[in-house]
Every structure is written in C-alpha cells, then in structure tokens.
Motif scaffolding. Structure first.
Motif, PDB file in Angstrom:
ATOM      1  N   VAL A   1      39.558 -31.188  62.709  1.00 30.17           N
ATOM      2  CA  VAL A   1      40.569 -30.882  63.387  1.00 30.17           C
ATOM      3  C   VAL A   1      40.638 -29.345  63.765  1.00 30.17           C
ATOM      4  O   VAL A   1      40.930 -29.222  64.890  1.00 30.17           O
ATOM      5  N   TYR A   2      40.449 -28.753  62.584  1.00 30.89           N
ATOM      6  CA  TYR A   2      40.703 -27.335  62.708  1.00 30.89           C
ATOM      7  C   TYR A   2      39.496 -26.566  63.617  1.00 30.89           C
ATOM      8  O   TYR A   2      39.871 -25.740  64.469  1.00 30.89           O
TER       9      TYR A   2
ATOM     10  N   GLY B   1      45.825 -28.589  60.529  1.00 27.50           N
ATOM     11  CA  GLY B   1      44.700 -28.468  59.724  1.00 27.50           C
ATOM     12  C   GLY B   1      44.611 -27.629  58.548  1.00 27.50           C
ATOM     13  O   GLY B   1      44.456 -27.974  57.385  1.00 27.50           O
TER      14      GLY B   1
ATOM     15  N   CYS C   1      39.506 -33.287  53.515  1.00 24.95           N
ATOM     16  CA  CYS C   1      39.383 -31.674  53.842  1.00 24.95           C
ATOM     17  C   CYS C   1      38.287 -31.906  54.951  1.00 24.95           C
ATOM     18  O   CYS C   1      38.634 -31.074  55.800  1.00 24.95           O
TER      19      CYS C   1
ATOM     20  N   GLY D   1      47.319 -29.080  56.062  1.00 23.71           N
ATOM     21  CA  GLY D   1      46.770 -29.895  55.188  1.00 23.71           C
ATOM     22  C   GLY D   1      45.708 -29.523  54.208  1.00 23.71           C
ATOM     23  O   GLY D   1      45.687 -30.040  52.982  1.00 23.71           O
ATOM     24  N   LEU D   2      45.076 -28.467  54.474  1.00 20.64           N
ATOM     25  CA  LEU D   2      44.027 -27.811  53.549  1.00 20.64           C
ATOM     26  C   LEU D   2      44.802 -26.983  52.646  1.00 20.64           C
ATOM     27  O   LEU D   2      44.131 -27.185  51.333  1.00 20.64           O
TER      28      LEU D   2
ATOM     29  N   LEU E   1      40.350 -32.909  58.035  1.00 17.64           N
ATOM     30  CA  LEU E   1      41.397 -31.687  58.417  1.00 17.64           C
ATOM     31  C   LEU E   1      40.405 -30.477  58.806  1.00 17.64           C
ATOM     32  O   LEU E   1      40.745 -29.867  59.969  1.00 17.64           O
TER      33      LEU E   1
ATOM     34  N   CYS F   1      45.789 -29.702  50.191  1.00 17.24           N
ATOM     35  CA  CYS F   1      44.678 -30.432  49.269  1.00 17.24           C
ATOM     36  C   CYS F   1      44.294 -29.426  48.191  1.00 17.24           C
ATOM     37  O   CYS F   1      43.926 -29.735  46.918  1.00 17.24           O
TER      38      CYS F   1
END
Length: 145
Positions: free
Chosen positions: A97-98, A127, A91, A130-131, A94, A134
């Motif tokens: 990245v965000y 991002g 996280c 992906g979050l 990610l 998760c």
C-alpha cells in the motif's frame, strides 16, 4: 543456526516489497534526471530558482517528490524490517500500500501542482501507521517474553 530458524517464511514477502521500493526509488531518481534535462537545471543545483528559471516550479516539484520519498525511506524500512518479524504478511500488504501510494504521490507532485500528490498519495500514511502498530506489537512481544 540458519536465519530461517527464527524468521517466518512469510518474511520473504517483506524482503520483496522492500526491494520493490528500491526499484521505485531508482525510477524516481531517473525522473529527476530527465527533469534536469527538460528544465535545464544543472548539477549540483538541488532546487531551481524561480527568478533564474521559468520552469523552476515544475522541476522543484519533481525533485521534491523524490526527496520526500528519500526522507521517509529510513522510517519505512525500519518499520517494515522490525514489524515484519512478527507480522510479515500484514507488513507486506501495508508495505505494498505504501509503495503504490508513493508512486502516485510522486506522479501527482511531478505535475507541478503539489496538492495532486495527496490524491492517492495520502494513503501512504495509513500504511505507515499500520507498520507502526505492527512494530509496537513486536516490541511489546519482546518485552513480555
């Protein structure tokens, strides 16, 4: 019971990345303030009207870049906080990245050409996706336990 008893030590990265976003948000707000002066848009006007201000589009793009970041912030924060409880390192990456993509999203939008927000800014959605994964994983883990 200390908070470190149930949160992994890597959760600290999640916290730091969230604070980094807070600084980014403050910086974007400052850019809107500068744009208000540059394009003569007085408070409490949220968006300039093109028939009243020749620079309305330029100001509105700066304002919109910041406002969109504010609109996305609650979802981003909750996904980071919850997903990071099970997958803190993933996280944090990610989230970074965000954050970086949000910077470029804002910079692109602030040029006055809304399409430039997507040059690098579009990767923020990866991002977020992906979050979400998760956070779903964390939810499933809670249900199964």
């Amino acid at each position: 019971m200390a908070i470190t008893d149930f949160l992994p030590k890597e959760y600290g990265y999640v916290v730091i990345i969230l604070v980094f976003y807070c600084f980014l948000n403050l910086w974007m707000g400052a850019q809107v303030g500068k744009a208000r002066k540059r394009y003569n848009v007085q408070y409490p006007t949220l968006y300039a009207i093109e028939s009243e201000n020749k620079d309305a589009k330029l100001f509105n793009c700066v304002q919109r870049g910041h406002q969109n970041s504010l609109e996305m912030m609650p979802m981003y924060f909750i996904l980071m906080i919850l997903g990071g409880m099970k997958h803190p390192s993933i996280c944090a990456i990610l989230g970074l990245v965000y954050n970086v993509s949000r910077f470029f999203y804002f910079k692109g939008y602030a040029t006055g050409d809304p399409m430039k927000r997507l040059t690098i800014g579009k990767y923020g959605f990866l991002g977020l996706l992906g979050l979400m994964i998760c956070t779903i994983s964390f939810g499933v883990t809670l249900i199964r336990s």
